[in-house]
Design a protein around this motif. Structure first.
Motif, PDB file in Angstrom:
ATOM      1  N   TYR A  35       0.836  -1.190   0.000  1.00 42.89           N
ATOM      2  CA  TYR A  35       0.000   0.000   0.000  1.00 42.89           C
ATOM      3  C   TYR A  35       0.874   1.245   0.000  1.00 42.89           C
ATOM      4  O   TYR A  35       1.921   1.292   0.652  1.00 42.89           O
ATOM      5  N   GLU A  73      -2.245   2.020  -4.480  1.00 43.28           N
ATOM      6  CA  GLU A  73      -3.331   2.637  -3.717  1.00 43.28           C
ATOM      7  C   GLU A  73      -4.320   1.559  -3.280  1.00 43.28           C
ATOM      8  O   GLU A  73      -4.535   0.568  -3.983  1.00 43.28           O
ATOM      9  N   LYS A  74      -4.935   1.758  -2.122  1.00 41.12           N
ATOM     10  CA  LYS A  74      -5.898   0.777  -1.623  1.00 41.12           C
ATOM     11  C   LYS A  74      -7.078   0.615  -2.576  1.00 41.12           C
ATOM     12  O   LYS A  74      -7.690  -0.448  -2.638  1.00 41.12           O
ATOM     13  N   SER A  75      -7.366   1.649  -3.346  1.00 43.13           N
ATOM     14  CA  SER A  75      -8.460   1.561  -4.325  1.00 43.13           C
ATOM     15  C   SER A  75      -8.080   0.704  -5.528  1.00 43.13           C
ATOM     16  O   SER A  75      -8.934   0.396  -6.358  1.00 43.13           O
ATOM     17  N   ASP A  76      -6.806   0.316  -5.624  1.00 42.34           N
ATOM     18  CA  ASP A  76      -6.324  -0.523  -6.723  1.00 42.34           C
ATOM     19  C   ASP A  76      -5.952  -1.927  -6.264  1.00 42.34           C
ATOM     20  O   ASP A  76      -5.292  -2.667  -6.989  1.00 42.34           O
ATOM     21  N   LEU A  83     -12.470  -4.250  -2.587  1.00 42.06           N
ATOM     22  CA  LEU A  83     -11.359  -3.308  -2.617  1.00 42.06           C
ATOM     23  C   LEU A  83     -10.874  -3.034  -1.187  1.00 42.06           C
ATOM     24  O   LEU A  83     -11.682  -2.916  -0.266  1.00 42.06           O
ATOM     25  N   SER A  85      -9.800  -0.359  -0.110  1.00 40.22           N
ATOM     26  CA  SER A  85     -10.316   0.953   0.302  1.00 40.22           C
ATOM     27  C   SER A  85     -11.721   0.863   0.872  1.00 40.22           C
ATOM     28  O   SER A  85     -12.156   1.768   1.579  1.00 40.22           O
ATOM     29  N   ASP A  86     -12.427  -0.219   0.582  1.00 43.41           N
ATOM     30  CA  ASP A  86     -13.789  -0.397   1.098  1.00 43.41           C
ATOM     31  C   ASP A  86     -13.835  -1.181   2.409  1.00 43.41           C
ATOM     32  O   ASP A  86     -14.894  -1.316   3.010  1.00 43.41           O
TER      33      ASP A  86
END
Length: 88
Positions: A35, A73-76, A83, A85-86
């Motif tokens: 991350y 990135e956490k969204s990736d 994800l 990010s979620d």
């Protein structure tokens, strides 16, 4: 000239296909995907520790150890269909 990628025991090498890679061309390559968000100081400490650990356990030299750090990135990044990010 076509470039071929060879995967060798203890490392990898890229060569032009005209001759088999020599022992000198072998190099340990460590790839770290993590991350995003670590400081330059943390990354310096990480590559130093990884290099020292590889040399101590695999018998290589520090100058031959190559490390690639990739911030993601956490969204990736997803695990189990979710994800990062979620996640809480």
């Amino acid at each position: 000239m076509e470039i071929e990628r060879a995967h060798l025991a203890g490392g990898g090498a890229i060569f032009d296909g005209s001759a088999a890679p020599s022992r000198r061309n072998r190099m340990p390559m460590i790839r770290v995907e993590m991350y995003a968000g670590r400081s330059p100081e943390q990354k310096k400490a990480l590559v130093k520790a990884l290099t020292e650990a590889f040399v101590a356990t695999a018998g290589s030299t520090p100058d031959s150890v190559q490390i690639v750090l990739q911030d993601i990135e956490k969204s990736d990044w997803a695990t189990g269909g979710v994800l990062a990010s979620d996640k809480a």
